[in-house]
Design an enzyme around this catalytic site. Structure first.
Site, PDB file in Angstrom:
ATOM      1  CB  CYS A 111      -1.130  19.471 -75.812  1.00 44.15           C
ATOM      2  SG  CYS A 111      -1.774  18.275 -77.162  1.00 44.15           S
TER       3      CYS A 111
ATOM      4  CG  MET B 199      -4.895  24.623 -72.863  1.00 43.04           C
ATOM      5  SD  MET B 199      -5.374  24.550 -74.413  1.00 43.04           S
ATOM      6  CE  MET B 199      -6.432  24.298 -74.381  1.00 43.04           C
TER       7      MET B 199
ATOM      8  CG  HIS C 226       2.924  19.599 -78.663  1.00 47.37           C
ATOM      9  ND1 HIS C 226       3.527  18.385 -78.219  1.00 47.37           N
ATOM     10  CD2 HIS C 226       1.174  18.695 -79.302  1.00 47.37           C
ATOM     11  CE1 HIS C 226       2.466  17.861 -77.152  1.00 47.37           C
ATOM     12  NE2 HIS C 226       1.180  17.759 -78.374  1.00 47.37           N
TER      13      HIS C 226
ATOM     14  CD  GLU D 255       6.627  20.149 -77.666  1.00 54.16           C
ATOM     15  OE1 GLU D 255       6.133  21.074 -77.307  1.00 54.16           O
ATOM     16  OE2 GLU D 255       6.022  18.749 -77.281  1.00 54.16           O
TER      17      GLU D 255
HETATM   18  N1  GLN Z   1      -4.244  13.146 -73.919  1.00 58.83           N
HETATM   19  C1  GLN Z   1      -4.162  14.736 -75.231  1.00 58.83           C
HETATM   20  C2  GLN Z   1      -5.526  14.693 -76.453  1.00 58.83           C
HETATM   21  O1  GLN Z   1      -5.217  13.804 -77.082  1.00 58.83           O
HETATM   22  C3  GLN Z   1      -3.749  15.869 -75.308  1.00 58.83           C
HETATM   23  C4  GLN Z   1      -2.807  15.430 -76.442  1.00 58.83           C
HETATM   24  C5  GLN Z   1      -1.227  15.352 -75.977  1.00 58.83           C
HETATM   25  O2  GLN Z   1      -0.825  15.893 -74.961  1.00 58.83           O
HETATM   26  N2  GLN Z   1      -0.318  15.305 -76.818  1.00 58.83           N
HETATM   27  O3  GLN Z   1      -5.781  15.659 -76.715  1.00 58.83           O
END
Ligand code: GLN
Length: 544
Positions: free
Chosen positions: A389, A392, A515, A517
């Site tokens: 997330c 990346m 995610h 995980e």
């Molecule tokens: N803050 C980022 C977004 O809202 C990543 C969110 C996250 O890592 N869950 O896109």
């Protein structure tokens, strides 16, 4: 008396004396055992706090926010439910006081209660009971409901009253209350004390609940005298008092220990259900691999911003363990505070010896530059990398800055002045002003490119993974980045959303917008974690 019509039986788990007793793990362990005895189990958690869901709470307050397939932002205990018992959680699996009260107030405004004065009893308690009854389904034999918080808390009162009524209305053998409590060892006295548990059961009794069973968390082994005392003073037969002593090594031992004391058998007896036989050899085998891996240990750096707080990255720690167990390796996590990574030199100091680098999800700009440096270090030094997330998004920003000659590249989330917003707000996010429950949430399909690390890991062309984000890869930069060596190996079926990126020239550099995980299980490590650990094992060898 209104009897429940379905054949679903109910188990309620309450907690006393202190919080953090591990009610979630106990509930999940029991669900696991009942499932392994052939019953169809469903689970839910009722949380007494007033937030509508935990999605807006800080990880400092609440730990990780666990996301279900249907996009509900839930308490991290639901992660235990899914991991231990492989029950599928959904919007029916987590209710907070906030959500309950909101439903009641919405109904009042709609006019559903015209003429009535709306009160905690009966309106709020009826709403709680209706939430519990959502688990009454033809394909559910036993529903387990964990009540968050501690008996005696003001917020818990309506939930306990609702359980009391529920049990009264359910009739014999249809609803049980299991109370989890603490039997502390008092060092100065050199003794274990049962009084706090007696008092906590006393509070339950005041509101009309006598628990059917007691499970006592303890640091040391309880003696027969303690069991007898608790039985006598708490009105619970001796054979229904259980000890749940701290397990030294892995939480996955808890069900094995509870079944050794026949907790599951007694539960089924009280519910008037046949015990069936218990098969958990594969589970015990997995514990063995976790505890005594034949292949030794590798170290993975977790570059985040709540490094002192394991709960903030709960599912990631678990998924790393699963990935390790799949290869008979122990995974040691080195938590690295992103803010401490100020340049590459510092990075090589703090990341030295790690066989893999993982950047987890996150929000807000604290530590962001440190995470970008960690991604650069992994790319340049060819260290296996898994970005999740925000992880990346950091890898994309890094690649844009240092490989695509866009030195000011950034995410809209952190800079509105950047000329190159390589990560930008998703188009359908622009409509929202409210923060709660408005992200892109839950499971979405994703198609994998042939000849990619992702395709190899999953060994299938289409996958489904869970999301929780507002920002995404900005397609304006796709061609440029692709020309410079970034592979877009996972895309939404309409090809509009980038879900996985890889750096083809690196041995193993994979980052995903979702995610993974959340979907890793102890007996079935997630493919990306499994292959990340495999790559890390090669790196470990290279360094040896
Ligand atoms: N803050 C980022 C977004 O809202 C990543 C969110 C996250 O890592 N869950 O896109």
């Amino acid at each position: 008396m209104a009897k429940t019509s379905s054949s679903t039986r109910h188990l309620f788990i309450t907690g006393g004396v202190v919080s953090s007793l591990g009610k979630g793990i106990t509930a999940a362990s029991l669900a696991f055992l009942l499932k392994r005895r052939g019953y169809r189990v469903s689970m839910q958690k009722l949380d007494p706090y007033l937030n509508v869901d935990p999605g807006t709470m800080s990880p400092y307050q609440h730990g990780e926010v666990y996301v279900t397939d249907d996009g509900t932002e839930t308490d991290l205990d639901l992660g235990h439910y899914e991991r231990f018992a492989e029950v599928e959680c959904s919007h029916s699996s987590n209710f907070t006081s906030g959500r309950i009260y909101r439903n009641v107030i919405d109904r009042e405004r709609r006019g559903d209660y015209l003429g009535q004065t709306i009160q905690v009893i009966p309106h709020v308690t009826e709403e709680i009971k209706a939430s519990i009854r959502q688990l009454d389904q033809p394909d559910v034999d036993i529903a387990i409901t964990e009540i968050g918080g501690t008996v005696g808390d003001i917020e818990s009162q309506p939930f306990l009253e609702a359980i009391r009524q529920f049990r009264y209305e359910s009739g014999a053998h249809r609803a049980l209350v299991i109370h989890l409590t603490l039997v502390p060892y008092i060092r100065a006295a050199g003794e274990m004390k049962t009084k706090p548990s007696q008092q906590s059961v006393g509070i339950l009794r005041e509101i009309g609940i006598i628990p059917d069973m007691l499970i006592c968390r303890c640091e040391r082994e309880m003696e027969e005298e303690h069991f007898r005392k608790l039985a006598l003073f708490c009105n619970v037969p001796r054979h229904l008092v259980f000890a749940e002593q701290d397990v030294a090594n892995t939480i996955y031992e808890v069900p094995v220990e509870l079944s050794r004391q026949k907790l599951d058998k007694h539960v089924l007896e009280l519910l008037d259900c046949r015990p069936g036989s218990l098969r958990i050899d594969d589970w015990k085998e997995m514990i063995k691999r976790l505890l005594n891996p034949s292949g030794g240990e590798i170290e993975i750096a977790l570059v985040g911003k709540y490094t002192s707080l394991r709960d903030a990255y709960k599912s990631i720690y678990e998924a790393l363990d699963h990935g390790g167990a799949a290869h008979d390796r122990r995974v040691k996590v080195r938590p690295v505070e992103a803010e401490e990574l100020t340049d590459l030199e510092q990075a090589s100091e703090l990341l030295k010896g790690c066989a893999g680098i993982l950047i987890p999800g996150g929000f807000g700009d604290r530590g962001i530059e440190g995470k970008i440096i960690a991604a650069q270090y992994a790319r340049e030094k060819l260290v296996p990398f898994l970005g999740i997330c925000l992880g990346m998004q950091c890898a994309v920003i890094e690649f844009a800055r240092h490989v695509c000659d866009l030195p000011q590249a950034h995410s809209d989330e952190f800079s509105n002045a950047t000329p190159d917003p390589v990560i930008s707000l998703m188009a359908d996010q622009k409509q929202y002003t409210d923060k709660g429950g408005t992200m892109r949430l839950g499971a979405y399909p994703c198609e994998l490119a042939d000849q990619s690390l992702a395709r190899t890991a999953y060994n299938q062309a289409e996958i489904s993974e869970r999301h929780r984000h507002r920002y995404e890869f900005n397609n304006h930069y796709r061609q440029l980045m692709s020309d410079r060596g970034m592979l877009f190996s996972g895309l939404s079926p309409d090809k509009q959303l980038v879900e996985i990126i890889e750096i083809s020239s690196n041995p193993w550099f994979v980052a995903c917008q979702f995610h993974p995980e959340f979907k890793s299980r102890p007996l079935q490590a997630h493919p990306l974690f499994k292959d990340f650990i495999a790559a890390a094992m090669k790196e470990h060898k290279r360094n040896a």
